[in-house]
Each structure stands twice: as structure tokens, then as C-alpha cells.
Write an enzyme that holds these catalytic residues in place. Structure first.
Site, PDB file in Angstrom:
ATOM      1  N   SER A   1     -21.664  74.411 -18.648  1.00 60.99           N
ATOM      2  CA  SER A   1     -21.212  73.722 -17.430  1.00 60.99           C
ATOM      3  C   SER A   1     -19.841  74.235 -17.020  1.00 60.99           C
ATOM      4  CB  SER A   1     -21.151  72.216 -17.668  1.00 60.99           C
ATOM      5  OG  SER A   1     -20.412  71.920 -18.827  1.00 60.99           O
TER       6      SER A   1
ATOM      7  N   ASP B   1     -22.452  76.531 -26.329  1.00 61.33           N
ATOM      8  CA  ASP B   1     -23.702  76.847 -25.636  1.00 61.33           C
ATOM      9  C   ASP B   1     -23.977  78.340 -25.688  1.00 61.33           C
ATOM     10  OD1 ASP B   1     -25.378  74.963 -24.509  1.00 61.33           O
ATOM     11  OD2 ASP B   1     -24.044  74.569 -22.818  1.00 61.33           O
TER      12      ASP B   1
ATOM     13  N   GLU C   1     -31.640  65.561 -21.718  1.00 62.16           N
ATOM     14  CA  GLU C   1     -30.929  65.459 -20.429  1.00 62.16           C
ATOM     15  C   GLU C   1     -31.854  64.960 -19.328  1.00 62.16           C
ATOM     16  OE1 GLU C   1     -28.495  68.835 -19.403  1.00 62.16           O
ATOM     17  OE2 GLU C   1     -28.040  68.030 -17.410  1.00 62.16           O
TER      18      GLU C   1
HETATM   19  O1  KIV Z   1     -23.285  72.644 -20.413  1.00 64.04           O
HETATM   20  C1  KIV Z   1     -23.137  71.442 -20.677  1.00 64.04           C
HETATM   21  O2  KIV Z   1     -22.107  70.820 -20.389  1.00 64.04           O
HETATM   22  C2  KIV Z   1     -24.242  70.773 -21.349  1.00 64.04           C
HETATM   23  C3  KIV Z   1     -24.219  69.279 -21.386  1.00 64.04           C
HETATM   24  C4  KIV Z   1     -24.635  68.750 -20.065  1.00 64.04           C
HETATM   25  C5  KIV Z   1     -25.039  68.741 -22.479  1.00 64.04           C
HETATM   26  O3  KIV Z   1     -25.135  71.406 -21.806  1.00 64.04           O
END
Ligand code: KIV
Length: 280
Positions: A45, A83, A182
Site C-alpha cells: 500500500s 509484502d 481482506e
Molecule cells: O499493503 C497493505 O497495506 C496490505 C494490508 C492492507 C493488509 O496488504
């Protein structure tokens, strides 16, 4: 004490809610850690909320490494999850392992991979068998936004919920230590949580997951392009930043910043020498 994946799993067994927040920089991560947040996620994100890009898919591996290392320098106790960005875990198994290891080298304790395709499951097995903890991510998975047709609620009926449960079980079997759920109805997320052993971390998935995650820029009320229905602003940093900057502009223009206590002074003897120079 540093939290590990075993501790996070123990929380589900003890019925203690798991707290997760995203962070992207040293000081925010440090404060979240000091506040007792269990897991700090360097979410992709960051593409939108920090870099101002349009899509999650716009972030690169190199950028994820830079932000992961900044966060890691601020954290003592929380488990750090990074991520796996777009294209870092979708192309080939050995490249996926290499990319995961780069994030671990940057300071992550685990990586997060979206989806439960056969390819993903193979990669997750390979990573977890080689000592890289993996968090799964099901329901709305931003990297598949084109296939999902937009930010749509997932698991909207029993059949779809059974399908997500099936995927969650496969992720658990492949070795994931927890799964983000999600954007799905609370009842669906609860059903999945009750029917797997590993913890679920909800975002827009109701109160009955094993824990919750929020994007920090939403929590802090800083990102104003879009705030999802499920995101609560616990403060309004945008107002605080705007007001501070306006006050700064005003005080500089009025000559009241910096004041005497914010200013370094020369000895009076040295001041005299400067004045004499002016008089020459
Ligand atoms: O990228 C992110 O912030 C996420 C969250 C929404 C879990 O994957």
C-alpha cells in the site's frame, strides 16, 4: 522481548487479539513498536499512501527493500512482515525465493504473499521449508485487482466463503503462519477463522478475526485521496500537519520564528569586531 511467529500463533490459542499496523519509515515503526503493536507490515500500500502512485502494482522490489530496512531499524519487539511486491513472487520459484531472501536481508522476519494459486502454494512450501515464514492474504487481494474487477467485497455468499476457506486450508498446509482476510462480510471471516488453526488478520472483515490490520496512513488520518468504509481515523494528522505548516509560514513571515531561545549568539566581543568592520 522480540515476537516470533510462534508467539503470534499462541495469541490465537489464548484468544488474545493480534494487532497489526503498516509502517513505512523508521520513526513511525519505532512508535508503533513502543505502543505494543504485535506485527508491523511494510505493505505494498506504500505505493499509494507514501509514494502517491496510482496502484499497488507500481511498487518495485528495490523500493520495498529500502522501506523495509528503514522500518527494521526502528523496531525492537514487533514481528516485521514485508509484502512481496508485484512480479516478485509470480514469475519463477527460485526468483521468488531470492526476492523473499532480499526482504529478509533488509530486516523483515517474514514475507506476505497474496493468493493461493498452485504456483503460490509451491513457492510458500519452498520458502517455509527453507526457513522463511510466510503470511498469506485472501479475500480482496490488491495485486489481482484486474482479475477481481475492482475493490469488491469477496466471500459474499456461503459458496464463495467455502471457496476462500478451501484456499485458507491450502495456505495453512503449505506452511503459512497467519492469513490476512481482506474485504469480506464479518460472518465469512469468522467462519474461516473458526475453521483453520492459524490466526487470521482482518481488514474490512469484521471483528471476529484473530487480529486486525490497518494501513497506518488511514489510522493517522493522513492520506486523503481515499478512505475505505472500514478504516477508522484514530487521529487527524492531515489537520495537524496543515495547521503546523500554516503556523510556520505565519511565524517566519512575521519574523517571530526563530526566537531568542532558538538562536545561537556570538560573544559580545566578537559582535563588536563585526561592528568595527562595518565602520571601516
Ligand atoms: O499493503 C497493505 O497495506 C496490505 C494490508 C492492507 C493488509 O496488504
Amino acid at each position: 522481548m522480540k515476537k516470533n511467529i510462534q508467539k503470534i500463533q499462541q495469541f490465537k490459542a489464548e484468544n488474545k487479539k493480534i494487532t497489526v499496523l503498516t509502517a513505512y519509515d523508521f520513526s513511525t515503526a519505532k512508535y508503533f513498536d513502543e505502543a505494543g503493536v504485535d506485527i508491523i507490515l511494510i505493505g505494498d500500500s506504500l505505493a499509494q499512501v507514501i509514494l502517491g502512485l496510482d496502484k499497488t502494482t507500481d511498487i518495485s522490489m528495490t523500493e520495498m527493500q529500502v522501506f523495509t530496512s528503514a522500518v527494521a531499524r526502528g523496531v525492537k519487539e514487533a514481528l516485521i512482515v514485508a509484502d512481496m511486491p508485484f512480479m516478485s513472487s509470480q514469475i519463477d520459484k527460485s526468483k521468488t525465493v531470492e526476492n523473499a531472501l532480499l526482504l529478509i536481508k533488509a530486516g523483515a522476519n517474514a514475507v506476505k504473499i497474496e493468493g493461493a494459486s498452485e504456483f503460490n502454494l509451491e513457492c510458500i512450501k519452498h520458502l517455509t521449508q527453507n526457513g522463511v515464514p510466510v503470511m498469506g492474504h485472501l479475500g480482496f487481494t490488491p495485486l489481482s485487482i484486474n482479475a477481481l474487477g475492482g475493490n469488491k467485497i469477496q466471500g459474499k455468499d456461503a459458496q464463495k466463503t467455502f471457496h476462500i476457506l478451501k484456499e485458507a486450508k491450502k495456505l495453512q498446509e503449505a506452511g503459512c503462519f497467519a492469513i490476512v482476510l481482506e474485504l469480506m462480510p464479518a460472518e465469512s471471516a469468522r467462519f474461516i477463522t473458526e475453521n483453520i488453526d492459524i490466526p487470521t488478520i482482518g481488514i474490512g472483515a469484521g471483528p471476529d478475526c484473530s487480529g486486525q490490520v490497518l494501513v497506518s496512513e488511514d489510522l493517522l488520518g493522513k492520506y486523503d485521496r481515499f478512505t475505505p468504509k472500514f478504516a477508522r481515523k484514530f487521529t487527524n494528522l492531515k489537520e495537524i500537519i496543515l495547521n503546523s505548516a500554516k503556523e510556520y509560514v505565519k511565524e517566519v513571515e512575521q519574523g517571530t520564528f526563530p526566537n531568542a531561545s532558538e538562536t545561537f549568539k556570538l560573544d559580545s566581543e566578537e559582535v563588536k569586531k563585526l561592528e568595527n568592520y562595518k565602520n571601516n
